[in-house]
Design a protein around this motif. Structure first.
Motif, PDB file in Angstrom:
ATOM      1  N   GLY A  45       0.780  -1.225   0.000  1.00  0.00           N
ATOM      2  CA  GLY A  45       0.000   0.000   0.000  1.00  0.00           C
ATOM      3  C   GLY A  45       0.818   1.285   0.000  1.00  0.00           C
ATOM      4  N   ARG A  46       2.127   1.187   0.175  1.00  0.00           N
ATOM      5  CA  ARG A  46       2.966   2.392   0.234  1.00  0.00           C
ATOM      6  C   ARG A  46       3.037   3.107  -1.104  1.00  0.00           C
ATOM      7  NH1 ARG A  46       7.736   4.189  -1.315  1.00  0.00           N
ATOM      8  NH2 ARG A  46       8.846   5.695  -0.034  1.00  0.00           N
ATOM      9  N   GLY A  47       3.165   2.366  -2.183  1.00  0.00           N
ATOM     10  CA  GLY A  47       3.379   2.960  -3.489  1.00  0.00           C
ATOM     11  C   GLY A  47       4.858   3.061  -3.793  1.00  0.00           C
ATOM     12  N   VAL A  48       5.171   3.666  -4.937  1.00  0.00           N
ATOM     13  CA  VAL A  48       6.555   3.760  -5.397  1.00  0.00           C
ATOM     14  C   VAL A  48       7.015   5.218  -5.433  1.00  0.00           C
ATOM     15  CG1 VAL A  48       6.440   1.620  -6.721  1.00  0.00           C
ATOM     16  CG2 VAL A  48       5.845   3.775  -7.830  1.00  0.00           C
ATOM     17  N   LEU A  67       1.857   6.267  -6.808  1.00  0.00           N
ATOM     18  CA  LEU A  67       2.970   7.007  -6.220  1.00  0.00           C
ATOM     19  C   LEU A  67       2.837   7.108  -4.705  1.00  0.00           C
ATOM     20  CD1 LEU A  67       3.450  10.026  -8.649  1.00  0.00           C
ATOM     21  CD2 LEU A  67       4.886   7.991  -8.433  1.00  0.00           C
ATOM     22  N   ALA A  68       3.956   6.911  -4.038  1.00  0.00           N
ATOM     23  CA  ALA A  68       4.041   7.173  -2.600  1.00  0.00           C
ATOM     24  C   ALA A  68       4.111   8.688  -2.409  1.00  0.00           C
ATOM     25  CB  ALA A  68       5.303   6.503  -2.037  1.00  0.00           C
ATOM     26  N   PRO A  69       3.882   9.176  -1.195  1.00  0.00           N
ATOM     27  CA  PRO A  69       4.075  10.611  -0.961  1.00  0.00           C
ATOM     28  C   PRO A  69       5.479  11.034  -1.408  1.00  0.00           C
ATOM     29  CG  PRO A  69       3.012   9.610   0.911  1.00  0.00           C
ATOM     30  CD  PRO A  69       3.413   8.481  -0.002  1.00  0.00           C
ATOM     31  N   PHE A  70       5.564  12.165  -2.071  1.00  0.00           N
ATOM     32  CA  PHE A  70       6.777  12.737  -2.643  1.00  0.00           C
ATOM     33  C   PHE A  70       7.273  11.964  -3.863  1.00  0.00           C
ATOM     34  CE2 PHE A  70       6.811  13.672   1.935  1.00  0.00           C
ATOM     35  CZ  PHE A  70       6.530  15.030   1.853  1.00  0.00           C
ATOM     36  N   GLY A  71       6.448  11.030  -4.349  1.00  0.00           N
ATOM     37  CA  GLY A  71       6.796  10.288  -5.557  1.00  0.00           C
ATOM     38  C   GLY A  71       6.590  11.144  -6.793  1.00  0.00           C
ATOM     39  N   ALA A  87      -3.663  16.626 -15.740  1.00  0.00           N
ATOM     40  CA  ALA A  87      -3.592  16.080 -14.387  1.00  0.00           C
ATOM     41  C   ALA A  87      -4.255  17.083 -13.453  1.00  0.00           C
ATOM     42  CB  ALA A  87      -2.140  15.863 -13.979  1.00  0.00           C
ATOM     43  N   ASP A  88      -4.779  16.581 -12.375  1.00  0.00           N
ATOM     44  CA  ASP A  88      -5.441  17.404 -11.377  1.00  0.00           C
ATOM     45  C   ASP A  88      -4.385  17.958 -10.416  1.00  0.00           C
ATOM     46  OD1 ASP A  88      -6.857  18.442  -9.222  1.00  0.00           O
ATOM     47  OD2 ASP A  88      -8.312  16.800  -9.196  1.00  0.00           O
ATOM     48  N   VAL A  89      -4.081  19.230 -10.545  1.00  0.00           N
ATOM     49  CA  VAL A  89      -3.052  19.848  -9.696  1.00  0.00           C
ATOM     50  C   VAL A  89      -3.437  19.748  -8.226  1.00  0.00           C
ATOM     51  CG1 VAL A  89      -1.834  22.000  -9.163  1.00  0.00           C
ATOM     52  CG2 VAL A  89      -2.259  21.363 -11.541  1.00  0.00           C
ATOM     53  N   TRP A  90      -4.704  19.896  -7.921  1.00  0.00           N
ATOM     54  CA  TRP A  90      -5.169  19.768  -6.539  1.00  0.00           C
ATOM     55  C   TRP A  90      -4.797  18.391  -5.987  1.00  0.00           C
ATOM     56  CZ3 TRP A  90      -7.150  23.172  -3.118  1.00  0.00           C
ATOM     57  CH2 TRP A  90      -7.734  22.655  -1.961  1.00  0.00           C
ATOM     58  N   ASP A  91      -5.045  17.345  -6.771  1.00  0.00           N
ATOM     59  CA  ASP A  91      -4.729  15.982  -6.346  1.00  0.00           C
ATOM     60  C   ASP A  91      -3.220  15.810  -6.161  1.00  0.00           C
ATOM     61  OD1 ASP A  91      -5.531  13.175  -5.845  1.00  0.00           O
ATOM     62  OD2 ASP A  91      -4.377  12.796  -7.676  1.00  0.00           O
ATOM     63  N   ASN A  95      -1.629  15.101  -2.369  1.00  0.00           N
ATOM     64  CA  ASN A  95      -0.974  13.814  -2.152  1.00  0.00           C
ATOM     65  C   ASN A  95       0.546  13.888  -2.257  1.00  0.00           C
ATOM     66  OD1 ASN A  95      -3.258  11.819  -1.826  1.00  0.00           O
ATOM     67  ND2 ASN A  95      -3.869  12.895  -3.687  1.00  0.00           N
ATOM     68  N   SER A  96       1.075  15.104  -2.316  1.00  0.00           N
ATOM     69  CA  SER A  96       2.536  15.312  -2.374  1.00  0.00           C
ATOM     70  C   SER A  96       3.183  14.492  -3.482  1.00  0.00           C
ATOM     71  CB  SER A  96       3.181  14.985  -1.026  1.00  0.00           C
ATOM     72  OG  SER A  96       2.637  15.796  -0.019  1.00  0.00           O
ATOM     73  N   ARG A  97       2.626  14.607  -4.682  1.00  0.00           N
ATOM     74  CA  ARG A  97       3.146  13.896  -5.848  1.00  0.00           C
ATOM     75  C   ARG A  97       3.509  14.908  -6.918  1.00  0.00           C
ATOM     76  NH1 ARG A  97      -1.972   9.826  -5.744  1.00  0.00           N
ATOM     77  NH2 ARG A  97      -1.241   8.496  -4.063  1.00  0.00           N
ATOM     78  N   SER A  98       4.340  14.472  -7.888  1.00  0.00           N
ATOM     79  CA  SER A  98       4.698  15.401  -8.963  1.00  0.00           C
ATOM     80  C   SER A  98       4.856  14.663 -10.292  1.00  0.00           C
ATOM     81  CB  SER A  98       5.984  16.155  -8.628  1.00  0.00           C
ATOM     82  OG  SER A  98       7.072  15.267  -8.522  1.00  0.00           O
ATOM     83  N   ILE A  99       4.808  15.453 -11.357  1.00  0.00           N
ATOM     84  CA  ILE A  99       5.032  14.966 -12.715  1.00  0.00           C
ATOM     85  C   ILE A  99       6.141  15.817 -13.310  1.00  0.00           C
ATOM     86  CG2 ILE A  99       4.043  14.612 -15.011  1.00  0.00           C
ATOM     87  CD1 ILE A  99       1.283  14.619 -13.722  1.00  0.00           C
ATOM     88  N   ALA A 100       7.088  15.167 -13.957  1.00  0.00           N
ATOM     89  CA  ALA A 100       8.153  15.870 -14.655  1.00  0.00           C
ATOM     90  C   ALA A 100       8.235  15.308 -16.066  1.00  0.00           C
ATOM     91  CB  ALA A 100       9.487  15.677 -13.928  1.00  0.00           C
ATOM     92  N   GLY A 101       8.868  16.041 -16.950  1.00  0.00           N
ATOM     93  CA  GLY A 101       9.013  15.573 -18.318  1.00  0.00           C
ATOM     94  C   GLY A 101      10.448  15.646 -18.773  1.00  0.00           C
ATOM     95  N   TYR A 102      10.788  14.780 -19.706  1.00  0.00           N
ATOM     96  CA  TYR A 102      12.097  14.802 -20.340  1.00  0.00           C
ATOM     97  C   TYR A 102      11.878  14.553 -21.824  1.00  0.00           C
ATOM     98  CZ  TYR A 102      16.944  13.839 -21.521  1.00  0.00           C
ATOM     99  OH  TYR A 102      18.181  13.888 -22.073  1.00  0.00           O
ATOM    100  N   ASN A 103      12.143  15.561 -22.635  1.00  0.00           N
ATOM    101  CA  ASN A 103      11.995  15.471 -24.079  1.00  0.00           C
ATOM    102  C   ASN A 103      13.368  15.724 -24.690  1.00  0.00           C
ATOM    103  OD1 ASN A 103      11.684  16.612 -26.835  1.00  0.00           O
ATOM    104  ND2 ASN A 103       9.538  16.126 -26.447  1.00  0.00           N
ATOM    105  N   ILE A 104      13.959  14.672 -25.221  1.00  0.00           N
ATOM    106  CA  ILE A 104      15.334  14.773 -25.703  1.00  0.00           C
ATOM    107  C   ILE A 104      15.475  15.809 -26.818  1.00  0.00           C
ATOM    108  CG2 ILE A 104      15.188  12.892 -27.389  1.00  0.00           C
ATOM    109  CD1 ILE A 104      18.049  12.102 -26.366  1.00  0.00           C
TER     110      ILE A 104
END
Length: 170
Positions: A45-48, A67-71, A87-91, A95-104
């Motif tokens: 239940g922790r997540g990754v 995602l785990a918190p801070f995932g 994505a829902d910024v509020w969510d 939940n202390s989660r983030s999305i990042a991108g990498y476009n070569i």
């Protein structure tokens, strides 16, 4: 930076691709369908902490759920050709989660030196054996239609090189 033995969880689109990933030494492998529930069970239940997502669409949404918190989810492709989504910024915040991108391509345009550093790091890892190398499949130009159908069906793995000159080597 690179997968190493005992270095995490992996989901895949087919049993064959799961076998290939297993050879890299991941701690656990999951089919794409239902992987969120399987990840929650595997992590009690922790997540990754990190999901590297080249697929997009439903996989990306499900990745946020595990995602785990801070995932964080790092997006580096859209192999599924699912198009844009929001994505829902509020969510994310709650939940202390983030999305990042990498476009070569974008990094190459904005910071060619950074691409050089990343390439140097990758080649060093390849030379030292930290990064596994799977030689590309070779196909004669006459099989381009079959190769393309395999790509569309998602039944390929790794890279495929069309042998235009008929030399049989990369």
């Amino acid at each position: 930076m690179f997968p190493r033995r005992g270095a995490g969880l992996r989901h895949g689109g087919s049993p064959e691709k799961a076998e290939l990933a297993a050879a890299l030494g991941y701690d656990a492998l999951f089919a794409r369908d239902g992987f969120a529930d399987a990840v929650r069970e595997a992590t009690a239940g922790r997540g990754v902490d990190l999901v590297l997502d080249p697929v997009g669409g439903p996989v990306r949404r499900a990745s946020l759920e595990v995602l785990a918190p801070f995932g964080r989810v790092v997006v580096y492709g859209d192999l599924g050709l699912h198009g844009d989504w929001t994505a829902d910024v509020w969510d994310l915040w709650k939940n202390s989660r983030s999305i990042a991108g990498y476009n070569i391509g974008d990094v190459a345009r904005r910071s060619p030196a950074t691409i050089g550093e990343h390439l140097s790091s990758a080649l060093s890892a390849l030379a030292s054996g930290v990064l596994a190398y799977d030689p590309p499949a070779m196909a004669p130009l006459a099989e381009v239609v079959e190769v393309h159908r395999s790509f569309e069906a998602g039944s390929t793995h790794g890279k495929t090189v069309l042998d235009i000159a008929g030399r049989g080597a990369v």
